[in-house]
Design a protein around this motif. Structure first.
Motif, PDB file in Angstrom:
ATOM      1  N   ALA A  97      -9.643   1.336   4.092  1.00  0.00           N
ATOM      2  CA  ALA A  97      -8.727   0.247   4.436  1.00  0.00           C
ATOM      3  C   ALA A  97      -8.070   0.417   5.792  1.00  0.00           C
ATOM      4  N   VAL A  98      -7.888   1.662   6.224  1.00  0.00           N
ATOM      5  CA  VAL A  98      -7.166   1.866   7.487  1.00  0.00           C
ATOM      6  C   VAL A  98      -8.019   1.476   8.688  1.00  0.00           C
ATOM      7  N   THR A  99      -7.338   1.220   9.753  1.00  0.00           N
ATOM      8  CA  THR A  99      -8.020   0.790  10.972  1.00  0.00           C
ATOM      9  C   THR A  99      -9.009   1.858  11.438  1.00  0.00           C
TER      10      THR A  99
ATOM     11  N   LEU B 165       0.829  -1.220   0.000  1.00  0.00           N
ATOM     12  CA  LEU B 165       0.000   0.000   0.000  1.00  0.00           C
ATOM     13  C   LEU B 165       0.857   1.261   0.000  1.00  0.00           C
ATOM     14  N   ARG B 166       1.887   1.267   0.847  1.00  0.00           N
ATOM     15  CA  ARG B 166       2.728   2.471   0.919  1.00  0.00           C
ATOM     16  C   ARG B 166       3.605   2.607  -0.317  1.00  0.00           C
TER      17      ARG B 166
ATOM     18  N   LEU C 195       8.010   2.316   8.759  1.00  0.00           N
ATOM     19  CA  LEU C 195       6.673   1.735   8.910  1.00  0.00           C
ATOM     20  C   LEU C 195       6.725   0.251   9.274  1.00  0.00           C
TER      21      LEU C 195
ATOM     22  N   LEU D  25       1.195   7.190  10.295  1.00  0.00           N
ATOM     23  CA  LEU D  25       0.359   6.513   9.291  1.00  0.00           C
ATOM     24  C   LEU D  25      -0.227   5.252   9.907  1.00  0.00           C
ATOM     25  N   PRO D  26      -1.525   5.090   9.785  1.00  0.00           N
ATOM     26  CA  PRO D  26      -2.150   3.938  10.439  1.00  0.00           C
ATOM     27  C   PRO D  26      -1.858   2.630   9.717  1.00  0.00           C
ATOM     28  N   VAL D  27      -1.998   1.543  10.446  1.00  0.00           N
ATOM     29  CA  VAL D  27      -1.852   0.217   9.829  1.00  0.00           C
ATOM     30  C   VAL D  27      -3.139  -0.074   9.067  1.00  0.00           C
ATOM     31  N   ALA D  28      -2.991  -0.341   7.783  1.00  0.00           N
ATOM     32  CA  ALA D  28      -4.177  -0.625   6.971  1.00  0.00           C
ATOM     33  C   ALA D  28      -4.501  -2.115   7.026  1.00  0.00           C
ATOM     34  N   LEU D  29      -5.779  -2.404   7.162  1.00  0.00           N
ATOM     35  CA  LEU D  29      -6.203  -3.810   7.170  1.00  0.00           C
ATOM     36  C   LEU D  29      -6.698  -4.182   5.776  1.00  0.00           C
TER      37      LEU D  29
ATOM     38  N   THR E 231      11.211  14.566  13.353  1.00  0.00           N
ATOM     39  CA  THR E 231       9.782  14.890  13.181  1.00  0.00           C
ATOM     40  C   THR E 231       9.210  14.166  11.957  1.00  0.00           C
ATOM     41  N   THR E 232      10.012  14.123  10.905  1.00  0.00           N
ATOM     42  CA  THR E 232       9.555  13.426   9.690  1.00  0.00           C
ATOM     43  C   THR E 232       9.305  11.959   9.993  1.00  0.00           C
TER      44      THR E 232
ATOM     45  N   MET F  95       6.166  11.620  11.977  1.00  0.00           N
ATOM     46  CA  MET F  95       4.966  11.799  11.142  1.00  0.00           C
ATOM     47  C   MET F  95       4.688  10.549  10.311  1.00  0.00           C
ATOM     48  N   LEU F  96       5.752   9.940   9.823  1.00  0.00           N
ATOM     49  CA  LEU F  96       5.567   8.704   9.047  1.00  0.00           C
ATOM     50  C   LEU F  96       4.947   7.612   9.917  1.00  0.00           C
TER      51      LEU F  96
ATOM     52  N   ARG G  79      -8.859  -5.594   2.847  1.00  0.00           N
ATOM     53  CA  ARG G  79     -10.313  -5.781   2.796  1.00  0.00           C
ATOM     54  C   ARG G  79     -10.697  -7.220   2.485  1.00  0.00           C
TER      55      ARG G  79
ATOM     56  N   VAL H  46      -3.686  14.828   6.727  1.00  0.00           N
ATOM     57  CA  VAL H  46      -2.240  14.677   6.967  1.00  0.00           C
ATOM     58  C   VAL H  46      -1.732  13.370   6.356  1.00  0.00           C
ATOM     59  N   GLU H  47      -2.517  12.314   6.578  1.00  0.00           N
ATOM     60  CA  GLU H  47      -2.115  11.007   6.025  1.00  0.00           C
ATOM     61  C   GLU H  47      -2.028  11.057   4.499  1.00  0.00           C
TER      62      GLU H  47
ATOM     63  N   ILE I 166       1.121  12.834   3.528  1.00  0.00           N
ATOM     64  CA  ILE I 166       2.323  12.007   3.741  1.00  0.00           C
ATOM     65  C   ILE I 166       2.431  10.975   2.615  1.00  0.00           C
ATOM     66  N   GLN I 167       1.291  10.386   2.282  1.00  0.00           N
ATOM     67  CA  GLN I 167       1.304   9.396   1.199  1.00  0.00           C
ATOM     68  C   GLN I 167       1.707  10.052  -0.126  1.00  0.00           C
TER      69      GLN I 167
ATOM     70  N   GLN J 201       3.202  20.185  13.417  1.00  0.00           N
ATOM     71  CA  GLN J 201       4.498  19.515  13.292  1.00  0.00           C
ATOM     72  C   GLN J 201       5.624  20.518  13.070  1.00  0.00           C
TER      73      GLN J 201
ATOM     74  N   LEU K 166       7.017  17.923   2.882  1.00  0.00           N
ATOM     75  CA  LEU K 166       6.065  18.257   3.948  1.00  0.00           C
ATOM     76  C   LEU K 166       6.204  19.713   4.387  1.00  0.00           C
TER      77      LEU K 166
ATOM     78  N   PHE L  93       0.652  21.407   8.050  1.00  0.00           N
ATOM     79  CA  PHE L  93       1.385  20.779   9.139  1.00  0.00           C
ATOM     80  C   PHE L  93       1.850  21.773  10.187  1.00  0.00           C
TER      81      PHE L  93
ATOM     82  N   LEU M   2      11.274  13.796   1.758  1.00  0.00           N
ATOM     83  CA  LEU M   2       9.936  13.797   2.346  1.00  0.00           C
ATOM     84  C   LEU M   2       9.774  15.005   3.266  1.00  0.00           C
TER      85      LEU M   2
ATOM     86  N   LEU N 196       5.344  10.480  -0.009  1.00  0.00           N
ATOM     87  CA  LEU N 196       6.025   9.210  -0.275  1.00  0.00           C
ATOM     88  C   LEU N 196       6.032   8.908  -1.772  1.00  0.00           C
TER      89      LEU N 196
END
Lengths: 197, 225
Positions: free
Chosen positions: A107-109, A38-39, A148, B60-64, B52-53, B56-57, B66, A124-125, A128-129, A192, A182, A189, A178, A132
């Motif tokens: 997809a995220v939790t 995904l990332r 990650l 990012l949440p853990v994606a589950l 900080t970078t 911030m990374l 589908r 923000v997410e 960041i994506q 941050q 940002l 941000f 990155l 990336l």
């Protein structure tokens, strides 16, 4: 969760052709593999395809796997698959960013924070994506594996098939790019940036 | 926004700063960098921004996923057997082609009466009062000329035994040398169309090879969606 001893046993049985054992390993590792995809891809649909292809390739090649580190081996397959996908998607981008982020938020939790906080976090997410996605694939892979997937430089070097020195350099440059990206989105941000100041 | 990174950090330390954050510096690098950070404000700012970078990374949440990515190893029996059949057929056809080619090359196939070489016409040979004994005068014919005591003159045996074109069967008169098979025995024709068979076999090998490749692609692990 599968212990190391169980995992080794499952791998041996996989190598004898037991698909159920392999699927237990898939269930154990599908979250990290999917998150790496995904990332790397920045797109849920492509990430799902890449993750699926990773496990198919792993099943096909399980006979030749030596008992070293199954997760690293899977990650290497996933990284190579993503690299191939990125190369081909460069020629024909399919999903719009809006569609992608809509799918990404699915997809995220799920979180129980209030809508305002959620909206801000989502923004923000997304940024960041996007940041990336601007990195060179090798830098992106190194940064994602380090920050990650929380792997050490030695493991990352094994996955990327390169030296620790190169990994160090890629992570450093990736983070700098990155960070620069940002900083350009400074309005988003504020918190941050204040942290930096 | 204030750009606090206007001043470049010490170039040699840029990579070290990132590795320092990850606690991946070697025993000698770490104390040296820490010593440097005590005196260099620019590098300190760089370190803070990189930290900080990284932070911030990590936000990012853990994606589950589908769906599940489990696989099924259904190797369709039909596809497998077709693949095997095609592979075997390709191999067999290639071997047959090779054997026929080898036979053609060494001229082992039975052939019909050799056709007359176009350069030598019968009347000329007959009218020659005394032929000088020749060796291998017929083009592509075996070297079988020898002197014969006929009327005190020598005669080219190959020329004498060659029937006149009008005496040859119709089929032999019409067909040119090489058509219907390269002459295994030079000047003659095969009893069966070797060249056509060879060309046909080449086509068969190519087609079977393509079919083998197609059948092979179908033998793969099917995805359970």
């Amino acid at each position: 969760m599968v212990t190391q001893i169980e995992e080794n046993d499952l791998i041996k049985r996989c190598q004898q052709g037991e698909i159920n054992c392999f699927n237990r390993l898939v269930e154990n590792y599908q979250v990290p593999v999917f998150n790496l995809a995904l990332r790397m891809m920045g797109d849920v649909h492509s990430a799902e395809d890449a993750a699926q292809e990773t496990f198919i390739s792993a099943w096909k090649g399980i006979e030749s796997f030596q008992l070293v580190n199954f997760k690293s081996w899977l990650m290497r397959i996933c990284a190579n698959t993503c690299r191939d996908y990125l190369r081909s998607s460069k020629r024909s981008p399919k999903v719009s960013l809006e569609d992608n982020f809509a799918a990404l938020s699915e997809a995220v939790t799920p979180s129980h924070d209030n809508p305002e906080v959620l909206a801000e976090r989502k923004m923000v997410e997304e940024e960041i994506q996007k940041g990336l996605n601007t990195l060179h694939p090798d830098q992106k892979l190194a940064v994602v594996l380090c920050d990650l997937q929380e792997m050490n430089y030695d493991e990352i070097a094994g996955i990327m098939g390169t030296s620790i020195g190169t990994v160090r350099s890629r992570i450093s440059r990736g983070r700098q790019h990155l960070r620069d990206y940002l900083l350009k989105q400074g309005e988003l941000f504020g918190n941050q940036i204040r942290l930096i100041e | 926004m204030i750009n606090i990174f206007k001043k470049q950090p010490c170039k040699k330390n840029q990579e070290l700063l990132s590795a320092y954050i990850d606690n991946q510096l070697t025993g000698t690098e770490k104390p040296a960098l820490e010593q440097h950070l005590k005196t260099c404000g620019v590098c300190n700012n760089e370190l803070t921004s990189l930290q900080t970078t990284k932070r911030m990374l990590k936000q990012l949440p853990v994606a589950l996923p589908r769906r599940s990515f489990t696989v099924t190893a259904s190797r369709p029996v039909a596809s497998t057997s077709i693949f095997g059949i095609f592979r075997l057929a390709t191999l067999a056809t290639a071997v047959i082609l090779l054997l026929i080619n080898a036979g053609d090359f060494f001229g082992v196939y039975p052939s019909t009466v050799p056709s007359a070489p176009p350069q030598i016409s019968v009347p000329e040979v007959v009218e020659t009062p005394a032929l000088v004994p020749t060796r291998g005068s017929g083009q592509g014919r075996p070297d079988i000329s020898m002197p014969l005591p006929i009327g005190g003159s020598t005669v080219d045996v190959g020329a004498v035994v060659t029937p006149a074109p009008e005496n040859l069967p119709q089929s032999a008169q019409q067909s040119a040398p090489g058509v219907g098979g390269a002459a295994g025995e030079p000047g003659g024709q095969y009893l069966w169309p070797v060249r056509q068979v060879e060309i046909g076999l080449i086509f068969m090998v190519v087609i079977l090879f393509i079919l083998t490749l197609v059948a092979r692609k179908k033998v793969y692990v099917k995805v359970k969606r």
